[in-house]
Write a protein that holds these residues in place. Structure first.
Motif, PDB file in Angstrom:
ATOM      1  N   GLY A 108      24.883  11.356  16.564  1.00 35.04           N
ATOM      2  CA  GLY A 108      25.741  12.426  16.085  1.00 35.04           C
ATOM      3  C   GLY A 108      25.663  13.691  16.912  1.00 35.04           C
ATOM      4  N   LEU A 109      26.638  14.542  16.711  1.00 38.29           N
ATOM      5  CA  LEU A 109      26.707  15.839  17.366  1.00 38.29           C
ATOM      6  C   LEU A 109      26.656  16.924  16.302  1.00 38.29           C
ATOM      7  N   GLU A 110      25.909  17.982  16.594  1.00 41.09           N
ATOM      8  CA  GLU A 110      25.776  19.079  15.642  1.00 41.09           C
ATOM      9  C   GLU A 110      25.958  20.413  16.355  1.00 41.09           C
ATOM     10  N   SER A 111      26.822  21.247  15.783  1.00 40.70           N
ATOM     11  CA  SER A 111      27.080  22.575  16.350  1.00 40.70           C
ATOM     12  C   SER A 111      26.097  23.577  15.752  1.00 40.70           C
ATOM     13  N   ILE A 116      24.925  34.997  19.989  1.00 43.52           N
ATOM     14  CA  ILE A 116      26.045  35.380  20.847  1.00 43.52           C
ATOM     15  C   ILE A 116      26.775  34.173  21.430  1.00 43.52           C
ATOM     16  N   MET A 117      26.286  32.964  21.136  1.00 48.66           N
ATOM     17  CA  MET A 117      26.937  31.761  21.641  1.00 48.66           C
ATOM     18  C   MET A 117      26.669  30.600  20.692  1.00 48.66           C
ATOM     19  N   SER A 118      27.346  29.483  20.933  1.00 48.07           N
ATOM     20  CA  SER A 118      27.152  28.270  20.146  1.00 48.07           C
ATOM     21  C   SER A 118      26.729  27.135  21.073  1.00 48.07           C
ATOM     22  N   ALA A 119      25.985  26.207  20.512  1.00 46.27           N
ATOM     23  CA  ALA A 119      25.516  25.068  21.304  1.00 46.27           C
ATOM     24  C   ALA A 119      25.798  23.774  20.555  1.00 46.27           C
ATOM     25  N   CYS A 120      26.090  22.734  21.323  1.00 41.55           N
ATOM     26  CA  CYS A 120      26.300  21.406  20.756  1.00 41.55           C
ATOM     27  C   CYS A 120      25.064  20.565  21.038  1.00 41.55           C
ATOM     28  N   GLU A 121      24.466  20.026  19.998  1.00 40.96           N
ATOM     29  CA  GLU A 121      23.247  19.237  20.130  1.00 40.96           C
ATOM     30  C   GLU A 121      23.523  17.783  19.781  1.00 40.96           C
ATOM     31  N   ALA A 122      23.172  16.898  20.693  1.00 41.03           N
ATOM     32  CA  ALA A 122      23.328  15.460  20.450  1.00 41.03           C
ATOM     33  C   ALA A 122      22.023  14.920  19.873  1.00 41.03           C
ATOM     34  N   LYS A 123      22.153  14.053  18.862  1.00 42.97           N
ATOM     35  CA  LYS A 123      20.982  13.453  18.224  1.00 42.97           C
ATOM     36  C   LYS A 123      21.105  11.940  18.265  1.00 42.97           C
ATOM     37  N   PHE A 124      19.982  11.291  18.597  1.00 47.69           N
ATOM     38  CA  PHE A 124      19.987   9.839  18.776  1.00 47.69           C
ATOM     39  C   PHE A 124      18.724   9.270  18.148  1.00 47.69           C
ATOM     40  N   GLY A 125      18.865   8.173  17.393  1.00 46.86           N
ATOM     41  CA  GLY A 125      17.700   7.571  16.741  1.00 46.86           C
ATOM     42  C   GLY A 125      17.765   6.058  16.727  1.00 46.86           C
ATOM     43  N   LEU A 126      16.588   5.439  16.788  1.00 48.17           N
ATOM     44  CA  LEU A 126      16.463   3.979  16.794  1.00 48.17           C
ATOM     45  C   LEU A 126      15.362   3.530  15.849  1.00 48.17           C
ATOM     46  N   ASP A 147      16.651  14.609  20.626  1.00 51.49           N
ATOM     47  CA  ASP A 147      17.884  15.408  20.657  1.00 51.49           C
ATOM     48  C   ASP A 147      17.995  16.114  22.003  1.00 51.49           C
ATOM     49  N   ASP A 148      19.202  16.551  22.315  1.00 51.58           N
ATOM     50  CA  ASP A 148      19.456  17.149  23.615  1.00 51.58           C
ATOM     51  C   ASP A 148      20.671  18.080  23.515  1.00 51.58           C
ATOM     52  N   GLN A 149      20.570  19.251  24.100  1.00 54.51           N
ATOM     53  CA  GLN A 149      21.707  20.174  24.116  1.00 54.51           C
ATOM     54  C   GLN A 149      22.671  19.737  25.207  1.00 54.51           C
ATOM     55  N   VAL A 150      23.921  19.447  24.813  1.00 58.87           N
ATOM     56  CA  VAL A 150      24.870  18.858  25.760  1.00 58.87           C
ATOM     57  C   VAL A 150      25.997  19.796  26.152  1.00 58.87           C
ATOM     58  N   ASN A 151      26.170  20.911  25.427  1.00 55.14           N
ATOM     59  CA  ASN A 151      27.246  21.834  25.780  1.00 55.14           C
ATOM     60  C   ASN A 151      27.032  23.174  25.079  1.00 55.14           C
ATOM     61  N   THR A 152      27.595  24.235  25.668  1.00 54.85           N
ATOM     62  CA  THR A 152      27.560  25.560  25.047  1.00 54.85           C
ATOM     63  C   THR A 152      28.953  26.181  25.122  1.00 54.85           C
ATOM     64  N   SER A 153      29.192  27.129  24.234  1.00 53.61           N
ATOM     65  CA  SER A 153      30.476  27.841  24.240  1.00 53.61           C
ATOM     66  C   SER A 153      30.266  29.209  23.600  1.00 53.61           C
ATOM     67  N   ASP A 154      31.335  30.003  23.541  1.00 56.77           N
ATOM     68  CA  ASP A 154      31.214  31.295  22.863  1.00 56.77           C
ATOM     69  C   ASP A 154      31.047  31.062  21.362  1.00 56.77           C
ATOM     70  N   SER A 155      30.618  32.066  20.649  1.00 57.85           N
ATOM     71  CA  SER A 155      30.250  31.922  19.241  1.00 57.85           C
ATOM     72  C   SER A 155      31.423  31.564  18.332  1.00 57.85           C
ATOM     73  N   GLU A 156      32.653  31.775  18.789  1.00 56.38           N
ATOM     74  CA  GLU A 156      33.818  31.508  17.951  1.00 56.38           C
ATOM     75  C   GLU A 156      34.443  30.143  18.213  1.00 56.38           C
ATOM     76  N   SER A 157      33.953  29.431  19.219  1.00 56.21           N
ATOM     77  CA  SER A 157      34.516  28.114  19.566  1.00 56.21           C
ATOM     78  C   SER A 157      33.590  26.999  19.095  1.00 56.21           C
ATOM     79  N   ASN A 158      34.150  25.800  18.996  1.00 55.62           N
ATOM     80  CA  ASN A 158      33.372  24.624  18.620  1.00 55.62           C
ATOM     81  C   ASN A 158      32.845  23.960  19.897  1.00 55.62           C
ATOM     82  N   PRO A 159      31.533  24.051  20.170  1.00 56.00           N
ATOM     83  CA  PRO A 159      30.988  23.503  21.425  1.00 56.00           C
ATOM     84  C   PRO A 159      31.016  21.981  21.478  1.00 56.00           C
TER      85      PRO A 159
END
Length: 297
Positions: A108-111, A116-126, A147-159
């Protein structure tokens, strides 16, 4: 005549292969197809990554995927059946020592808002299991996540917008290395092969250890058992030293002793250090340096 020659050649090739495997004395492991709870994720990626990670340890002989599929077909079994049936489903796996299988349980992905910014975090489990085919004993049963941070954006956008399944490739490799490490440490822990002055030689090479890595050297104390079943539950570990890996070779590594509370010798187990271990080490080194300065005064 051609058929006779071909048959003789194949028989000779099989004999040489069998002899090579016997001489290497490495256990043979088969990596089964991972089931997935997510239809969009191709679980063959994790199978390939796990095979690569196990191969790099140099401690196992991997059975070819086609051969494993053939054995499963001959036994009228599937990885799905093994997952549901447990260890009791095994039997008749000639030439295979261990079977590794499991299921992708988290994807899954979690914002996350970082002020001052937003980050998208990927989560993986086995969920992963390794079974001794001969005894049907489960040698490893773990739930491994990362988990791993895969993208960033400004605080008002969906990373996480527009992030595809390829964002999990790095996590797949990381989790696969964790599986290989846990299995290898369970069956064949890193050990000191030789001590020479302040140098030690370790029985793992560049596929498993890295230059600059710190390892804690431990000895196992007296074991303790369950008073009801008599089963050996474990043994206390005693820290006797810390070694820094200074040079990695193909099949072994050289390390320098950084801290020593008693004599190190061949056969002592070396474990990787986690954050808690590093904090304890820093505290110990500060105490040692303080004692040295006090003695110098």
């Amino acid at each position: 005549m051609k058929h006779i020659i071909s048959a003789a050649f194949l028989a000779a090739l099989f004999s040489v292969t069998s002899l090579a495997n016997a001489q290497s004395n490495k256990p043979i492991i088969g990596v089964g197809t991972f089931e997935s709870s997510f239809t969009d994720y191709d679980s063959r990626n994790i199978q390939t990554a796990v095979e690569t990670a196990l191969s790099k340890t140099g401690k196992f002989t991997l059975i070819e995927r086609g051969r494993l599929d053939q054995i499963l077909a001959e036994q009228n079994l599937s990885i799905q059946g093994l997952v549901e049936g447990g260890a009791s489903s095994f039997g008749g796996f000639g030439g295979v020592d261990y079977l590794l299988y499991g299921r992708v349980t988290q994807l899954g992905l979690e914002s996350k808002n970082l002020l001052i910014m937003s980050a998208c975090e990927a989560k993986f489990g086995l969920d992963v299991r390794v079974v001794d085919v001969t005894t049907a004993e489960i040698r490893l049963s773990e739930n491994i996540t990362d988990d791993d941070q895969v993208n960033t954006s400004d605080s008002e956008s969906n990373p996480c917008r527009g992030i595809g399944i390829s964002a999990f490739d790095n996590l797949t490799a990381k989790v696969s290395r964790k599986i290989a490490e846990k299995l290898t440490q369970t069956l064949f822990p890193v050990k000191i092969a030789r001590v020479s002055g302040d140098q030690v030689y370790l029985n793992y090479g560049s596929g498993f250890l890295k230059d600059g890595e710190l390892l804690k050297i431990v000895t196992l104390g007296e074991g303790f058992v369950d008073p009801d079943t008599g089963e050996v539950l474990g043994a206390d570990e005693e820290l006797i030293g810390v070694v820094e890996v200074t040079q990695t070779k193909a099949k072994f590594s050289i390390g320098k002793i950084r801290l020593q509370t008693s004599e190190l010798s061949a056969g002592d187990v070396a474990n990787r250090m986690d954050k808690s271990d590093r904090k304890k080490l820093d505290k110990k080194l500060k105490s040692c340096n303080k004692a040295i300065k006090s003695e110098a005064k």
